[in-house]
Design a protein around this motif. Structure first.
Motif, PDB file in Angstrom:
ATOM      1  N   THR A 124     -41.828  48.500  67.378  1.00 32.88           N
ATOM      2  CA  THR A 124     -41.203  49.719  66.867  1.00 32.88           C
ATOM      3  C   THR A 124     -42.061  50.346  65.780  1.00 32.88           C
ATOM      4  O   THR A 124     -42.159  51.572  65.681  1.00 32.88           O
ATOM      5  CB  THR A 124     -39.798  49.410  66.325  1.00 32.88           C
ATOM      6  N   ALA A 125     -42.692  49.511  64.949  1.00 33.28           N
ATOM      7  CA  ALA A 125     -43.588  50.037  63.915  1.00 33.28           C
ATOM      8  C   ALA A 125     -44.758  50.795  64.546  1.00 33.28           C
ATOM      9  O   ALA A 125     -45.178  51.848  64.051  1.00 33.28           O
ATOM     10  CB  ALA A 125     -44.091  48.906  63.027  1.00 33.28           C
ATOM     11  N   GLN A 130     -47.147  56.195  65.876  1.00 33.79           N
ATOM     12  CA  GLN A 130     -47.569  57.187  66.864  1.00 33.79           C
ATOM     13  C   GLN A 130     -46.769  58.485  66.745  1.00 33.79           C
ATOM     14  O   GLN A 130     -47.257  59.564  67.084  1.00 33.79           O
ATOM     15  CB  GLN A 130     -47.419  56.606  68.272  1.00 33.79           C
ATOM     16  N   ALA A 131     -45.534  58.383  66.239  1.00 29.95           N
ATOM     17  CA  ALA A 131     -44.679  59.570  66.142  1.00 29.95           C
ATOM     18  C   ALA A 131     -45.238  60.612  65.194  1.00 29.95           C
ATOM     19  O   ALA A 131     -44.902  61.801  65.307  1.00 29.95           O
ATOM     20  CB  ALA A 131     -43.272  59.156  65.696  1.00 29.95           C
ATOM     21  N   GLN A 143     -38.831  60.573  64.267  1.00 31.31           N
ATOM     22  CA  GLN A 143     -39.308  59.634  63.250  1.00 31.31           C
ATOM     23  C   GLN A 143     -38.144  58.901  62.592  1.00 31.31           C
ATOM     24  O   GLN A 143     -38.193  57.681  62.406  1.00 31.31           O
ATOM     25  CB  GLN A 143     -40.138  60.391  62.211  1.00 31.31           C
ATOM     26  N   GLU A 144     -37.095  59.625  62.245  1.00 34.59           N
ATOM     27  CA  GLU A 144     -35.939  58.996  61.612  1.00 34.59           C
ATOM     28  C   GLU A 144     -35.236  58.030  62.567  1.00 34.59           C
ATOM     29  O   GLU A 144     -34.770  56.962  62.153  1.00 34.59           O
ATOM     30  CB  GLU A 144     -34.968  60.073  61.128  1.00 34.59           C
ATOM     31  N   THR A 145     -35.172  58.392  63.844  1.00 29.51           N
ATOM     32  CA  THR A 145     -34.537  57.520  64.832  1.00 29.51           C
ATOM     33  C   THR A 145     -35.321  56.228  65.005  1.00 29.51           C
ATOM     34  O   THR A 145     -34.747  55.127  65.055  1.00 29.51           O
ATOM     35  CB  THR A 145     -34.421  58.245  66.187  1.00 29.51           C
ATOM     36  N   LEU A 146     -36.633  56.345  65.080  1.00 28.51           N
ATOM     37  CA  LEU A 146     -37.472  55.153  65.219  1.00 28.51           C
ATOM     38  C   LEU A 146     -37.398  54.289  63.962  1.00 28.51           C
ATOM     39  O   LEU A 146     -37.416  53.052  64.050  1.00 28.51           O
ATOM     40  CB  LEU A 146     -38.920  55.560  65.507  1.00 28.51           C
ATOM     41  N   PHE A 147     -37.319  54.921  62.799  1.00 26.58           N
ATOM     42  CA  PHE A 147     -37.209  54.146  61.570  1.00 26.58           C
ATOM     43  C   PHE A 147     -35.891  53.372  61.535  1.00 26.58           C
ATOM     44  O   PHE A 147     -35.845  52.206  61.134  1.00 26.58           O
ATOM     45  CB  PHE A 147     -37.325  55.044  60.344  1.00 26.58           C
TER      46      PHE A 147
END
Length: 281
Positions: A124-125, A130-131, A143-147
């Protein structure tokens, strides 16, 4: 006084930084939790008297109020993703039976390391990194969703003990012990003579050692920690007189002057929040 850096007017702010600056970051603190995903560079992170030599994809966890600084070894590319996280951020997910606060409260070390083979946190990091190459209008939401996904996997790894804690490197053990003692006894009388007796050194040597290691006076460190303790108590709607004494101040006038000098407003007015341009750390 220690410098307070970064201000937060939202529950979460993300920053992507990559630079080759040859600069020295002073010790500082934040009123909110901070999480850094270290991507590349030659960096040692110092947090409350402990030092950590970072490796790519290490996650640096700094709870609110803790003094910290990165030490940049050279002009190699220093790449990182930084998250500023307000306390209220965790409350939302607790209501949905997803407690993420353990990332900042259940730590054996300030630096977490998960092997690439372990999967979820590392993967996920990588996707989060990449985002920042995306240019679509909805990139900030991505970006917020992946974080958030990273936080969920990280909290789960901590609960299940599937993440490694990075051991501290060489540092001044005496300073580390003094910092721990101050934090554990912040509501009790603290002074240079008292601490000198406690740690079997002369007052002059103690002040010189602390100043040399941190760049700040011992008295300023104690006052800063007491103000941070006072702020935490104030957020619980505790009467100001009680806040004053429970955070270690001898009288209200001393507390008032220290608070007004530090935050720019009287204790009754709370804290002035102004949005900054962002971190360089």
């Amino acid at each position: 006084m220690y410098e307070k850096t970064g201000y937060l007017d939202t529950q979460l702010k993300l920053f992507y930084l990559s630079d080759t600056m040859n600069w020295e970051c002073p010790y500082h603190y934040h009123d909110f939790d901070k999480l850094t995903i270290f991507l590349q560079g030659r960096v040692t992170y110092e947090i409350e008297g402990q030092s950590y030599l970072l490796q790519p994809y290490d996650i640096v966890v700094v709870p609110a109020g803790q003094m910290h600084r990165p030490i940049i070894s050279d002009t190699s590319v220093y790449e990182r993703i930084i998250a500023y996280i307000a306390p209220s951020f965790f409350d939302i997910y607790k209501q949905r039976h997803c407690d993420l606060s353990g990332i900042f409260t259940q730590l054996s070390s300030h630096v977490l390391r998960q092997s690439q083979e372990a999967g979820n946190v590392y993967g996920t990091a990588c996707r989060l990194r990449q985002a920042w190459a995306e240019t679509d209008e909805d990139v900030s939401l991505l970006q917020e969703t992946l974080f958030l996904e990273l936080m969920i996997y990280l909290a789960k790894a901590i609960r299940k003990k599937n993440v490694d804690y990075v051991k501290t490197g060489s540092h001044n053990v005496k300073i580390q012990q003094i910092m721990h003692y101050i934090n554990d006894h912040i509501a009790q009388p603290l002074s240079v003579p008292l601490l000198a007796r406690q740690f079997y050194v002369s007052p002059d040597y103690l002040m010189h050692l602390f100043k040399g290691e941190t760049g700040y006076s011992l008295g300023n460190y104690i006052t800063t920690k007491r103000l941070l303790a006072a702020r935490t108590l104030m957020e619980k709607d505790i009467p100001l007189t009680t806040v004053c004494y429970d955070s270690g101040f001898k009288n209200y006038s001393t507390f008032y002057r220290a608070w007004k000098k530090f935050y720019g407003v009287s204790p009754k007015k709370g804290i002035s929040n102004t949005l900054s341009e962002g971190p360089i750390e």
